[in-house]
Design an enzyme around this catalytic site. Structure first.
Site, PDB file in Angstrom:
ATOM      1  CB  CYS A 172       4.526  49.921 -37.823  1.00  0.00           C
ATOM      2  SG  CYS A 172       5.873  50.047 -38.956  1.00  0.00           S
TER       3      CYS A 172
HETATM    4  N1  SAJ Z   1       5.019  43.031 -29.491  1.00  0.00           N
HETATM    5  C1  SAJ Z   1       4.378  42.446 -28.401  1.00  0.00           C
HETATM    6  N2  SAJ Z   1       3.763  41.252 -28.571  1.00  0.00           N
HETATM    7  C2  SAJ Z   1       3.743  40.603 -29.781  1.00  0.00           C
HETATM    8  C3  SAJ Z   1       4.402  41.218 -30.887  1.00  0.00           C
HETATM    9  C4  SAJ Z   1       5.026  42.433 -30.721  1.00  0.00           C
HETATM   10  O1  SAJ Z   1       4.369  43.005 -27.308  1.00  0.00           O
HETATM   11  O2  SAJ Z   1       3.188  39.506 -29.861  1.00  0.00           O
HETATM   12  C5  SAJ Z   1       5.669  44.332 -29.331  1.00  0.00           C
HETATM   13  C6  SAJ Z   1       7.140  44.318 -29.675  1.00  0.00           C
HETATM   14  O3  SAJ Z   1       7.935  44.049 -28.536  1.00  0.00           O
HETATM   15  C7  SAJ Z   1       7.377  45.756 -30.182  1.00  0.00           C
HETATM   16  C8  SAJ Z   1       6.042  46.135 -30.811  1.00  0.00           C
HETATM   17  O4  SAJ Z   1       5.066  45.218 -30.257  1.00  0.00           O
HETATM   18  O5  SAJ Z   1       7.637  46.630 -29.118  1.00  0.00           O
HETATM   19  C9  SAJ Z   1       6.024  46.053 -32.326  1.00  0.00           C
HETATM   20  O6  SAJ Z   1       6.530  44.787 -32.633  1.00  0.00           O
HETATM   21  P1  SAJ Z   1       6.510  44.225 -34.160  1.00  0.00           P
HETATM   22  O7  SAJ Z   1       7.021  42.853 -34.144  1.00  0.00           O
HETATM   23  O8  SAJ Z   1       5.190  44.467 -34.762  1.00  0.00           O
HETATM   24  O9  SAJ Z   1       7.646  45.105 -34.828  1.00  0.00           O
HETATM   25  P2  SAJ Z   1       7.556  46.300 -35.833  1.00  0.00           P
HETATM   26  O10 SAJ Z   1       7.026  47.529 -35.246  1.00  0.00           O
HETATM   27  O11 SAJ Z   1       8.894  46.361 -36.479  1.00  0.00           O
HETATM   28  O12 SAJ Z   1       6.484  45.812 -36.852  1.00  0.00           O
HETATM   29  C10 SAJ Z   1       6.814  45.497 -38.154  1.00  0.00           C
HETATM   30  C11 SAJ Z   1       5.593  45.885 -38.862  1.00  0.00           C
HETATM   31  N3  SAJ Z   1       5.892  46.078 -40.227  1.00  0.00           N
HETATM   32  C12 SAJ Z   1       5.304  47.124 -40.844  1.00  0.00           C
HETATM   33  O13 SAJ Z   1       4.466  47.789 -40.322  1.00  0.00           O
HETATM   34  C13 SAJ Z   1       5.719  47.407 -42.199  1.00  0.00           C
HETATM   35  C14 SAJ Z   1       4.485  44.866 -38.646  1.00  0.00           C
HETATM   36  O14 SAJ Z   1       3.460  45.034 -39.617  1.00  0.00           O
HETATM   37  C15 SAJ Z   1       4.967  43.478 -38.735  1.00  0.00           C
HETATM   38  O15 SAJ Z   1       3.909  42.589 -38.381  1.00  0.00           O
HETATM   39  C16 SAJ Z   1       6.095  43.279 -37.767  1.00  0.00           C
HETATM   40  O16 SAJ Z   1       7.136  44.140 -38.238  1.00  0.00           O
HETATM   41  C17 SAJ Z   1       6.578  41.836 -37.723  1.00  0.00           C
HETATM   42  O17 SAJ Z   1       5.982  40.997 -38.401  1.00  0.00           O
HETATM   43  O18 SAJ Z   1       7.514  41.582 -36.972  1.00  0.00           O
END
Ligand code: SAJ
Length: 469
Positions: free
Chosen positions: A305
């Site tokens: 995403c």
């Molecule tokens: N990450 C960082 N710093 C942060 C948060 C995340 O470096 O503060 C990195 C993570 O390590 C990862 C990437 O970003 O590599 C994405 O992390 P994520 O927590 O956003 O995980 P996703 O990709 O599973 O995102 C999903 C998304 N859901 C959908 O798109 C339907 C996102 O919108 C959500 O915000 C996220 O889950 C969530 O809330 O955890």
């Protein structure tokens, strides 16, 4: 714990239990009337037949939820191997509750597209990735639209859940469905967009309790889609003004996240030059009770995403004569974090009088996110490949991705290593102690997810660098 029972109109007159705990947090759990599985479904098909096209992280939980609420659900996928795994209930990305519901379900799993002809509601949940040059890849969406169009029942509702830029449904999905079916959207079939919001690995948020937005090609389409989603969810459904607005919502929420991660990644690189610990600064900023939302620096941004969706907006903007400078800058910053992390490891080795070429590196973590096994767009893979390209010997271990790991344990990875690089903050890695490293003679830690204690490792004479600390 106060419990109130209310009968919420659902597909199967399911009572829902509203529990309010000591802190006043409301949790609503829907309870099925405790009857035998076979008796659970109405004797004749009084409920709509729902076809979910694409049975991955998004489609399978959706199909399970629709089945649990009494719909007659067809789970369709083009991949026969996936179909046989699902038939054997061999799935590794469902929560415990979803797995139990899947085992109980009457889901019809098939690769036979003709079965789609039964569907009153067809929901497309296929990936919308980007190509290597970051251009949107709508081939899966186009193919799924052909499948649905070829087997569309007059009067059916088609919903696209796949994440797309504004305009994509009307530019791709609808025209393809119309040309293949000979039907006209809004007249012969209904069409809506309800962007998915699955959060892989999240133990609390799921299909039932994540609010959704929906936009239709017309009011009737939006109404039908809203009615369906409300019948399988306890969370709210917001009606947008049309399809484009619904498409834009998902793009905005995920681009917001990418920009904010880039912001703290840039601060991490700036402040580390001044010896300021950005993670402590973020914790300090979090004490402000309004107007601040914490994000954390790391070795990169992975997943299906966050690193993908902004490119859909960037491309869409370009097609409309607009340059998304902020989105592009954020993407460049986040794409640079794996290289920044390798640079820290190279600096550490230099300080130890070693070169990257010939160094032995223990790499812990290959997945893009904590405690799941998904490697899509994972920064860990970029780190692994750059370390190898610079001549290091990399021994990688990820408990959630054993097939991609080169060794089978943390200790195997650490044995004889010159440095440890952590690229995913799996819970198992958070417990690594300085003594374990010293036992293997490892004196350098590059903590790509800031998941270890800097003070603890430095107190044991280990060279520790995180991202921004
Ligand atoms: N990450 C960082 N710093 C942060 C948060 C995340 O470096 O503060 C990195 C993570 O390590 C990862 C990437 O970003 O590599 C994405 O992390 P994520 O927590 O956003 O995980 P996703 O990709 O599973 O995102 C999903 C998304 N859901 C959908 O798109 C339907 C996102 O919108 C959500 O915000 C996220 O889950 C969530 O809330 O955890």
């Amino acid at each position: 714990m106060k419990t109130t029972y209310s009968t919420r109109k659902t597909a199967t007159d399911t009572a829902s239990v509203e529990t309010v705990n000591e802190t006043g947090t409301h949790h609503r759990e829907s309870i099925m009337t405790p009857v035998k599985k076979e008796a659970r479904r109405p004797q004749k098909q009084t409920k709509a037949i729902v076809a979910v096209v694409g049975l991955g992280y998004v489609g399978l939980p959706l199909a399970i939820a629709a089945d649990a609420y009494g719909y007659d659900v067809i789970g369709f996928d083009i991949d026969p191997a996936k179909i046989s795994k699902l038939a054997a209930r061999d799935v590794d990305f469902l929560s415990e509750e979803e797995s139990a519901a899947f085992d109980d379900s009457l889901l019809r799993i098939t690769a036979n597209e003709a079965v789609l002809r039964e569907a009153d509601i067809a929901i497309i949940c296929v990936p919308t990735p980007v190509s290597n040059d970051h251009t949107p890849d709508l081939v899966p969406l186009r193919s799924a639209s052909v499948l649905v169009g070829r087997n569309l029942k007059k009067g059916a509702l088609v919903v696209v859940e796949s994440t797309v830029n504004p305009g994509a449904c009307e530019a791709v999905a609808i025209p393809v469905i119309e040309s293949v079916s000979g039907f006209t959207a809004g007249r012969d079939f209904f069409f809506a967009h309800c962007p998915e919001r699955i959060n892989p690995g999240d133990g609390f948020y799921n299909v039932e309790n994540i609010p959704r937005v929906v936009g239709g090609i017309d009011d009737e389409s939006a109404e039908r889609a809203e009615t369906f989603y409300r019948s399988i969810m306890s969370a709210d459904v917001m009606r947008m003004n049309g399809i484009k607005e619904a498409e834009a919502v998902k793009m905005v929420e995920n681009s917001f996240r990418d920009i904010n991660i880039a912001f703290v990644n840039e601060l991490a690189m700036a402040f580390s030059k001044a010896g300021i610990d950005i993670v402590n600064v973020i914790h300090g900023a979090e004490t402000k009770p309004f107007g601040f939302m914490p994000h954390y620096p790391g070795c990169g941004v992975g997943g299906h995403c966050i690193p993908v969706d902004p490119y859909y907006l960037i491309t869409y903007g370009r097609e409309n004569g607009f340059t998304h400078r902020l989105l592009m800058t954020a993407r460049n910053i986040n794409n640079g974090m794996p290289h920044h992390t390798v640079g820290i490891a190279a600096k550490a080795l230099r300080e130890k009088g070693k070169k990257m070429r010939g160094a032995r590196i223990a790499l812990l973590g290959l997945a893009y996110k904590r405690d799941i096994g998904d490697m899509r767009e994972s920064p860990a893979l970029v780190i692994r490949d750059e370390l190898a390209a610079r001549g290091a010997t990399v021994r990688s271990f990820d408990p959630y991705v054993p097939k991609e790991s080169t060794v089978e344990s943390i200790e195997d990875a650490l044995s004889g290593a010159d440095a440890l690089v952590i690229a995913t903050d799996h819970s198992m890695f958070r417990g690594i102690s300085p003594s374990l490293l010293l036992k293997h003679g490892v004196s350098v830690v590059v903590d790509g997810r800031n998941c270890l204690s800097k003070a603890l490792f430095e107190s044991e004479g280990i060279w520790y660098r995180g991202i921004g600390r």
